[in-house]
Design a protein around this motif. Structure first.
Motif, short mmCIF file in Angstrom:
data_model
loop_
_atom_site.label_atom_id
_atom_site.label_comp_id
_atom_site.label_asym_id
_atom_site.label_seq_id
_atom_site.Cartn_x
_atom_site.Cartn_y
_atom_site.Cartn_z
N LYS A 1 65.69 -9.72 85.25
CA LYS A 1 66.75 -10.44 84.26
C LYS A 1 66.53 -9.88 83.09
O LYS A 1 67.47 -9.56 82.51
CB LYS A 1 66.10 -12.17 84.35
CG LYS A 1 66.68 -12.59 83.15
CD LYS A 1 66.15 -14.19 83.29
CE LYS A 1 66.92 -15.10 82.52
NZ LYS A 1 66.98 -14.96 81.14
N THR A 2 65.21 -9.52 82.75
CA THR A 2 65.12 -8.78 81.19
C THR A 2 65.70 -7.57 81.06
O THR A 2 66.47 -7.21 80.19
CB THR A 2 63.46 -8.61 81.09
OG1 THR A 2 62.93 -10.03 80.92
CG2 THR A 2 63.24 -8.30 79.58
N ASN B 1 68.30 -6.38 82.92
CA ASN B 1 69.61 -6.49 83.06
C ASN B 1 70.15 -7.07 81.41
O ASN B 1 71.07 -6.39 81.21
CB ASN B 1 70.17 -7.68 84.00
CG ASN B 1 71.68 -8.02 83.95
OD1 ASN B 1 71.86 -8.99 83.79
ND2 ASN B 1 72.41 -6.78 84.29
N GLU B 2 69.31 -8.01 81.06
CA GLU B 2 69.94 -8.26 79.65
C GLU B 2 69.93 -7.28 78.50
O GLU B 2 70.59 -7.02 77.64
CB GLU B 2 69.09 -9.54 79.21
CG GLU B 2 69.26 -10.84 80.10
CD GLU B 2 68.40 -11.81 79.86
OE1 GLU B 2 67.38 -11.54 79.04
OE2 GLU B 2 68.47 -12.94 80.09
N ASN B 3 68.88 -6.17 78.88
CA ASN B 3 68.70 -5.17 78.06
C ASN B 3 69.63 -4.16 78.25
O ASN B 3 69.38 -2.78 77.51
CB ASN B 3 67.38 -4.74 77.80
CG ASN B 3 66.25 -5.93 77.17
OD1 ASN B 3 66.77 -6.67 76.42
ND2 ASN B 3 64.92 -5.81 77.44
N ASP C 1 76.12 -14.59 84.23
CA ASP C 1 76.13 -14.01 82.71
C ASP C 1 76.34 -12.70 82.53
O ASP C 1 76.88 -12.51 81.41
CB ASP C 1 74.65 -14.40 82.57
CG ASP C 1 74.01 -15.91 82.44
OD1 ASP C 1 74.89 -16.68 82.56
OD2 ASP C 1 72.90 -16.23 82.81
N ASP C 2 76.13 -11.87 83.69
CA ASP C 2 76.63 -10.45 83.38
C ASP C 2 78.11 -10.34 83.43
O ASP C 2 78.60 -9.55 82.42
CB ASP C 2 76.09 -9.66 84.51
CG ASP C 2 76.17 -8.04 84.26
OD1 ASP C 2 75.14 -7.61 83.54
OD2 ASP C 2 77.20 -7.51 84.58
N ARG D 1 79.24 -11.28 80.07
CA ARG D 1 78.97 -10.45 78.85
C ARG D 1 79.96 -9.17 78.78
O ARG D 1 80.30 -8.84 77.98
CB ARG D 1 77.53 -9.77 79.18
CG ARG D 1 76.54 -10.65 78.47
CD ARG D 1 75.25 -9.95 78.33
NE ARG D 1 74.66 -9.48 79.58
CZ ARG D 1 73.92 -10.22 80.33
NH1 ARG D 1 73.48 -11.30 80.03
NH2 ARG D 1 73.43 -9.59 81.56
#
Length: 564
Positions: free
Chosen positions: A472-473, A475-477, A506-507, A510
């Motif tokens: 998760k982290t 992917n968010e970064n 969420d991806d 974004r």
């Protein structure tokens, strides 16, 4: 191409997947017929009607055939449409069935039609058909000759030369050049001849296999500059021909002299001067050499092969084999010790020391290999660490086992789980978790963060909570994409299926603002389908509604969303 039946969509090009789904939804697939033993058939109707045949063994699609002309990939849309049809009760897709005329009996499959024709047609009529069809269709004529050859023609090299030249002429057409698309068809036709060579090799007919392999090698090499071989179709055929010759050298003593003479002649000529299979031919000459005079000929040819560093290393390897074959193991070992700058020869020296249980010598050879290899070449260094680990395991040196297994687990993907297990087996149970955590930290802090290494460590130790948070982290970064997350779906879906689906959502949200091409919208639709597969149907519907409301003028996006 083999792929899982239940998850075939994960392995298929998105464009083909979409077209197949459209055909299925529009009712273009007739009822699928099972013939038993996992064999299925169905007709798919479009501009033309095509027969699709699918074989399923266990959980996998192991074979699939369609008689359509598609050749731009391993699977066509008709096969995909049939696969969707076979799972229609599970997928809950709406379809538009087309009416099928009732004839009072089930429609015959193409396979049954052929069987009936062969059974009911007089032999004279079949012969007349084959005669006329072969006259006007080169491909059929070649297949017929290869299937039912006359024995006296089978060992005649010119028979295969003529076939290959005809195939190449057809592939070149009026342009005198074989483009990448035509190269696929050329390869398929050449493979028919190669299959004949492999079959005759297995049956013990070395003379026929020799004629086929040499004909392909020469004709394909002579024309390789007239082809776009970016897909390596020509080179693959040449490599297959070389493989036949190597097997002849290993197992057919009656072909030894012919092989040696041919390999020497071709290596000496300019025909293969610029091609790497010249070295393969010299290897075949060495494998076929028996007399002092023949060894001398091979040595003379090898001495010319040192114009580049790679060729120099290869030449030394060949000269080592020459020393062993001509003078025995002692001469070979002496040659090894004089050429330890060559990594392959150093590895041979290591193996010789291990066979003699000279463990200190073997360890020294591996450590020196690390010192002289380039620090930036982690793959080469990992090879020496594997040899050091082998010595440590053999001698029971626990500290060296731990040090080398740790290095390999972090720096080398090959046999990573095996190295992790070795660490776990050689550490006290109370220390294992701390060791793995320190390895995760080291991998994470490298200049180029080894994210896949960290993920592999967490999977090995079944730390699912940490794995999900790391994914998760990352992917968010922006360190990993959704494809990486999908790779771990099978491990996470039991406890994190909903959370993984939300990561996909969420991806998409974004990145949807940057999407402006059809392929981008196809990918968005793909991830929404994956959300549904994970059980997040409500969230998937909400996402479709949100995207539809935000981008009402993006027609291509709306079309793709409508296909979900």
């Amino acid at each position: 191409m083999t792929f899982p039946f239940r998850h075939f969509e994960d392995h298929i090009n998105q464009t083909i997947l979409k077209r197949g789904m459209t055909y299925f939804r529009k009712g273009h697939v007739e009822e699928v017929i099972e013939h038993g033993h996992g064999e299925y058939e169905a007709y798919v109707h479009g501009t033309e009607s095509y027969l699709v045949q699918i074989t399923i063994k266990g959980e996998n699609v192991t074979d699939h055939r369609c008689d359509c002309p598609f050749d731009q990939g391993p699977v066509c849309k008709h096969v995909i449409a049939v696969l969707f049809s076979m799972q229609k009760d599970e997928l809950d897709f709406a379809t538009e069935p087309k009416p099928v005329k009732k004839t009072g009996q089930a429609k015959k499959t193409a396979r049954r039609m052929v069987e009936d024709i062969l059974k009911d047609t007089p032999p004279e009529a079949l012969q007349e058909f084959c005669r006329g069809y072969a006259r006007s269709h080169h491909d059929f004529r070649q297949s017929l000759i290869l299937a039912f050859p006359a024995r006296e023609e089978m060992a005649d090299k010119q028979t295969y030369v003529s076939m290959i030249r005809a195939i190449l002429r057809k592939g070149m057409g009026r342009m005198g050049f074989i483009d990448w698309q035509a190269s696929r068809e050329v390869r398929h036709r050449i493979e028919e001849i190669l299959d004949m060579g492999k079959k005759k090799l297995a049956e013990g007919h070395g003379d026929i296999a020799f004629a086929i392999a040499t004909a392909i090698l020469e004709e394909m090499t002579a024309n390789i500059e007239d082809i776009d071989d970016s897909a390596y179709n020509f080179e693959q055929c040449i490599e297959d021909a070389i493989e036949i010759m190597e097997k002849l050298a290993d197992s057919f003593p009656d072909q030894r002299q012919a092989l040696f003479t041919y390999a020497v002649d071709m290596t000496s000529s300019h025909e293969f001067e610029e091609w790497r299979w010249k070295f393969d031919l010299l290897e075949i000459a060495l494998a076929s050499a028996r007399t002092t005079e023949e060894f001398a000929i091979v040595r003379s040819l090898a001495q010319e092969c040192d114009r580049t560093p790679y060729m120099g290393d290869w030449k030394e390897l060949l000269l080592y084999r020459l020393a062993v074959n001509e003078y025995g193991e002692d001469a070979g070992n002496q040659f090894l010790m004089e050429h330890l700058h060559n990594p392959q020869l150093r590895a041979f020296a290591f193996r010789a020391a291990m066979n003699k249980q000279q463990f200190d010598k073997a360890r020294q050879l591996a450590m020196e290999g690390i010192d002289i290899s380039e620090a930036a070449n982690e793959k080469e260094q990992a090879g020496w660490y594997r040899l050091l680990l082998e010595v440590a395991v053999k001698t029971g040196d626990q500290n060296e086992i731990l040090n080398n297994a740790r290095f390999l687990a972090i720096h080398d993907y090959q046999d990573r789980d095996q190295h992790l297990q070795l660490l776990k087996d050689n550490l006290p149970e109370t220390e294992w978790k701390a060791w793995l955590s320190s390895m995760i930290e080291e991998a994470s802090n490298r200049k180029y963060a080894y994210q896949s290494t960290v993920h592999a460590f967490l999977v090995f130790d079944q730390r699912w909570d940490e794995l999900f948070q790391v994914l998760k982290t990352n992917n968010e970064n922006g360190l990993i994409g959704l494809g990486t997350i999908k790779n771990y779906e099978s491990q996470l879906k039991e406890n994190y299926s909903h959370q993984v689906a939300l990561l996909y959502r969420d991806d998409v949200l974004r990145h949807v603002g940057d999407a402006n091409q059809r392929k981008d919208y196809e990918e968005i639709a793909y991830w929404i389908r994956r959300m549904k597969k994970l059980g997040a149907n409500e969230e998937a519907s909400d996402l479709i509604n949100e995207l539809t409301a935000r981008f009402p003028r993006r027609r291509a996006l709306l079309e793709e969303l409508g296909q979900v």
